[in-house]
Enzyme design. Sequence first.
Site, PDB file in Angstrom:
ATOM      1  N   ALA A 244       0.852  -1.438   0.016  1.00 28.55           N
ATOM      2  CA  ALA A 244       0.107   0.114  -0.180  1.00 28.55           C
ATOM      3  C   ALA A 244       0.875   1.233  -0.118  1.00 28.55           C
ATOM      4  CB  ALA A 244      -0.924  -0.088   1.163  1.00 28.55           C
ATOM      5  N   PHE A 245       2.136   1.190   0.539  1.00 28.07           N
ATOM      6  CA  PHE A 245       3.012   2.432   0.570  1.00 28.07           C
ATOM      7  C   PHE A 245       3.485   2.750  -0.746  1.00 28.07           C
ATOM      8  CE2 PHE A 245       7.106   4.483   1.330  1.00 28.07           C
ATOM      9  CZ  PHE A 245       6.749   5.402   2.637  1.00 28.07           C
ATOM     10  N   GLU A 246       3.049   2.094  -1.547  1.00 29.13           N
ATOM     11  CA  GLU A 246       3.648   2.140  -3.226  1.00 29.13           C
ATOM     12  C   GLU A 246       2.534   2.841  -3.859  1.00 29.13           C
ATOM     13  OE1 GLU A 246       4.877  -0.804  -1.742  1.00 29.13           O
ATOM     14  OE2 GLU A 246       6.575   0.288  -1.288  1.00 29.13           O
TER      15      GLU A 246
ATOM     16  N   ILE B  90      -3.221  -4.424   7.604  1.00 32.55           N
ATOM     17  CA  ILE B  90      -3.930  -5.049   8.778  1.00 32.55           C
ATOM     18  C   ILE B  90      -2.993  -4.578  10.086  1.00 32.55           C
ATOM     19  CG2 ILE B  90      -4.684  -7.184   9.989  1.00 32.55           C
ATOM     20  CD1 ILE B  90      -4.914  -8.313   6.844  1.00 32.55           C
TER      21      ILE B  90
ATOM     22  N   HIS C 134       4.191  -0.101  12.342  1.00 37.87           N
ATOM     23  CA  HIS C 134       4.567  -0.303  10.742  1.00 37.87           C
ATOM     24  C   HIS C 134       2.972   0.224  10.390  1.00 37.87           C
ATOM     25  CE1 HIS C 134       7.041  -1.041   7.546  1.00 37.87           C
ATOM     26  NE2 HIS C 134       6.275  -1.947   6.886  1.00 37.87           N
TER      27      HIS C 134
HETATM   28  N1  INI Z   1       1.608  -3.342   2.860  1.00 36.42           N
HETATM   29  C1  INI Z   1       0.489  -3.375   2.768  1.00 36.42           C
HETATM   30  O1  INI Z   1      -0.221  -3.109   1.767  1.00 36.42           O
HETATM   31  N2  INI Z   1      -0.294  -3.868   3.934  1.00 36.42           N
HETATM   32  C2  INI Z   1       0.220  -4.337   5.087  1.00 36.42           C
HETATM   33  O2  INI Z   1      -0.205  -4.988   6.057  1.00 36.42           O
HETATM   34  C3  INI Z   1       1.608  -3.841   5.281  1.00 36.42           C
HETATM   35  N3  INI Z   1       2.154  -4.416   6.334  1.00 36.42           N
HETATM   36  O3  INI Z   1       1.646  -4.885   7.619  1.00 36.42           O
HETATM   37  O4  INI Z   1       3.350  -4.119   6.695  1.00 36.42           O
HETATM   38  C4  INI Z   1       2.477  -3.606   3.951  1.00 36.42           C
HETATM   39  N4  INI Z   1       3.873  -3.406   4.350  1.00 36.42           N
HETATM   40  C5  INI Z   1       4.541  -3.208   3.182  1.00 36.42           C
HETATM   41  C6  INI Z   1       4.563  -1.548   2.546  1.00 36.42           C
HETATM   42  O5  INI Z   1       3.356  -1.483   1.889  1.00 36.42           O
HETATM   43  C7  INI Z   1       5.625  -1.318   1.511  1.00 36.42           C
HETATM   44  O6  INI Z   1       5.518  -2.225   0.401  1.00 36.42           O
HETATM   45  C8  INI Z   1       7.098  -1.769   1.680  1.00 36.42           C
HETATM   46  O7  INI Z   1       7.332  -1.018   3.316  1.00 36.42           O
HETATM   47  C9  INI Z   1       8.129  -1.356   0.855  1.00 36.42           C
HETATM   48  O8  INI Z   1       7.950   0.172   0.836  1.00 36.42           O
END
Ligand code: INI
Length: 181
Positions: free
Chosen positions: A64-66, A90, A96
């Site tokens: 989701a961060f991307e 979640i 995080h």
């Molecule tokens: N990304 C999600 O989409 N959902 C999650 O629950 C999650 N957790 O729990 O860590 C998550 N982490 C990854 C993040 O979105 C990035 O892809 C990663 O940090 C690389 O930038």
Amino acid sequence: MHQQVTLKTELKRKEISAAGGRFAIVVSRWNDELTSKIAAGARRALVERGADPEFVLEFEVPGAFELPVACHRLANTGNYHAIIALGVVIRGDTPHFDFVAGQAAAGIMQASISTNTPIMFGVVTTNNYEQALERCGDGDDNKGYEAAISAIETADTMADISKRSTALFEEKIRPLYLNVT
Ligand code: INI
């Protein structure tokens, strides 16, 4: 002991057609057994409302961060009436969750405002897996379905703003200036 009450809010929907609309769906692969269900919900809503599946493009990001960077790139092309960002975050035992969910929300909003393009926040954010599963079902409360309906409505509002504001300028404001002597 406190009784647990589940509050259920419901969006009142307008029946707006998506015919002729160009949409992009960006899906996060984190929790992909769930995000695939909300992507299916989003596609179902767009097609039900008359969108041509050929004009609904789908893209993937790892998490989701991307979502914001991909949505920003898509919006910058100027080729979409609306973009739908989908993910599932979640809450775990670490902070995080707050970083990922918070930055996804803030980034999507920033991408949307800075490009003048409706970008929907179709990210399920829950305390546990069961709650997330509830938002990924086959009904109209599927998070992707809801986000796609909001995308159609917001795209329609954007078109309405342009159309009526232009009409107001051409028919009302300009003659006023012309009448000034
Ligand atoms: N990304 C999600 O989409 N959902 C999650 O629950 C999650 N957790 O729990 O860590 C998550 N982490 C990854 C993040 O979105 C990035 O892809 C990663 O940090 C690389 O930038």
